[in-house]
Design an enzyme around this catalytic site. Structure first.
Site, PDB file in Angstrom:
ATOM      1  N   ASP A   9      33.881  76.262  35.447  1.00 23.57           N
ATOM      2  CA  ASP A   9      35.317  76.093  35.685  1.00 23.57           C
ATOM      3  C   ASP A   9      35.874  77.370  36.298  1.00 23.57           C
ATOM      4  OD1 ASP A   9      38.155  74.891  34.735  1.00 23.57           O
ATOM      5  OD2 ASP A   9      38.051  77.032  34.276  1.00 23.57           O
ATOM      6  N   ASP A 105      38.188  72.128  40.678  1.00 18.36           N
ATOM      7  CA  ASP A 105      37.760  73.455  40.218  1.00 18.36           C
ATOM      8  C   ASP A 105      36.732  73.410  39.084  1.00 18.36           C
ATOM      9  OD1 ASP A 105      39.514  72.681  38.196  1.00 18.36           O
ATOM     10  OD2 ASP A 105      40.061  74.755  37.767  1.00 18.36           O
ATOM     11  N   GLU A 106      36.080  72.272  38.928  1.00 15.07           N
ATOM     12  CA  GLU A 106      35.052  72.175  37.893  1.00 15.07           C
ATOM     13  C   GLU A 106      33.832  71.451  38.452  1.00 15.07           C
ATOM     14  OE1 GLU A 106      37.005  71.358  33.652  1.00 15.07           O
ATOM     15  OE2 GLU A 106      37.810  70.111  35.244  1.00 15.07           O
TER      16      GLU A 106
HETATM   17 MG   LIG Z   1      40.235  75.787  35.950  1.00 14.48          MG
END
Ligand SMILES: [Mg+2]
Length: 408
Positions: A9, A105-106
């Protein structure tokens, strides 16, 4: 640990990308807001410094500025975020091809088997963190577990809060680490379900885990059952191969022992290639929409593809498309080499569904492929074969013998 799955993340992803775009130091507070000139606009992202000052995602810009008057406010640049996200995927693919973007974002990563090359899971995590920082200037947090659910909870609940940004959630320590946490922390529990659970006296993840499976199923059905399995650290969903842009393909080619001129013989070998391609697709839990066929001989050849309406990894469906291509484009000249590939890959949702549904719900042919693969893995490549592979011009038996049972 059976497998080593990571959830990676990016910390304050949008805000961190913007800090680079505007060349701000990490010490200068920044937020992203739809229209920086409108005080009633909503905060889409805030950097850690702004968050420390009390700024929250979703609140009005006006309120954020009251908390942190020195805020730099910038508009979002979605294309930048997508570009960064793709670059992160590329960096991760240096460690394994099993990368699955989960959100912008992961990303999930399965590094099982990469240990020989890169070291223990925690060592790999450290290398990944350093690489993303060095190449993209982003700080990442990494949760590690033997499946996706454990990796996700390791990240959200622990790695985001410790100083290293890396945490391994072991299945045998769930009772100490995970079960004391409030039920809301259970991955995918959701607000509604958590409220529902609390109404029934379930306050912690451990309270839920302690319930009887049958009771859980009778009250909350399949959804509850899956969550309950998650509370026990059980999750069978695979990390799917990265398919962004559909740039990956699974292909197999074969050089024939001589030139084949009979359509029947060519079809026999083509079916064997389809079987190999689909076996590899099933093994990676992917399906594909586009089927390509390459045929060549001393007098010519062709390479054509056709896109199917439904993605598949069912051998006979891929073979059907290959047969169509053959009928359309083969001019009858002798063939010495064949190549079949499957592309436009996507996760095998039928397989993922197996978590929620008993196997009989899946279509028979889909299931048949997996069953054949299992038998072949256990008892050897030639233990179950299509009858056509016993024909004189077939190649699968010989190939299986040549490569020691391993198709490559
Ligand atoms: Mg994040």
């Amino acid at each position: 640990m059976n497998r080593a799955v990571f959830l990676i993340d990016m910390q304050s992803f949008f805000a961190s990308v913007e800090q680079q775009r505007y060349q701000l130091s990490p010490g200068e507070p920044l937020v992203v807001s739809g229209d920086p000139s409108r005080p009633s606009g909503v905060i889409l992202a805030a950097c850690p410094i702004a968050k420390q000052a009390g700024v929250q995602n979703g609140e009005r810009l006006r309120e954020a500025l009251l908390k942190c008057p020195s805020l730099t406010v910038v508009p979002p640049h979605m294309q930048d975020y997508i570009d960064y996200s793709l670059q992160i995927t590329e960096l991760l693919e240096d460690f394994t091809d099993r990368v699955e973007p989960y959100s912008i974002d992961e990303q999930f990563l399965d590094v099982s088997g990469s240990e020989y090359l890169f070291g223990s899971p925690e060592t790999i995590a450290l290398q990944i963190q350093e690489k993303i920082m060095e190449k993209l200037g982003l700080y990442s947090r990494i949760g590690i577990g033997e499946n996706k659910v454990l990796a996700k909870m390791a990240c959200d609940t622990f790695a985001k809060k410790n100083s290293r940004g890396i945490f391994t959630l072991h299945k045998n320590s769930l009772s100490q680490e995970l079960w004391p946490l409030p039920i809301e922390k259970l991955f995918r529990a959701g607000k509604k379900m958590s409220r529902n659970l609390r109404l029934r006296g379930v306050q912690t993840i451990g309270d839920f885990a302690a319930m009887e499976a049958e009771q859980v199923r009778s009250i909350w059905g399949i959804h509850g059952q899956v969550l309950w399995m998650n509370a026990h650290g059980i999750d069978y969903s695979p990390v799917a191969l990265n398919t962004l842009g559909g740039r990956k393909a699974i292909g197999n080619g074969m050089t024939l022992p001589g030139e084949y001129a009979e359509e029947e013989d060519i079809r026999t070998v083509a079916l064997e290639l389809c079987e190999e391609v689909c076996r590899r697709a099933r093994k990676s839990f992917v399906t594909g929409n586009t089927v390509s066929l390459g045929v060549s001989g001393t007098e010519g050849g062709f390479h054509r593809q056709r896109t199917r309406e439904e993605a598949t990894n069912i051998t006979m469906e891929v073979f059907q498309t290959v047969t169509e291509l053959l009928e359309l484009h083969w001019d009858g000249t002798p063939v010495s080499r064949l190549h079949v590939s499957l592309s436009s890959l996507s996760p095998d949702n039928g397989l993922q569904l197996s978590l929620f549904e008993p196997p009989e719900v899946r279509t028979g042919r889909h299931q048949l492929g997996f069953t054949m693969d299992k038998l072949n893995e256990k008892y050897g490549r030639t233990s179950v074969m299509r009858a056509s592979s016993l024909l004189k011009k077939a190649q699968a038996k010989e190939r299986a013998a040549k490569i020691g049972g391993h198709y490559k």
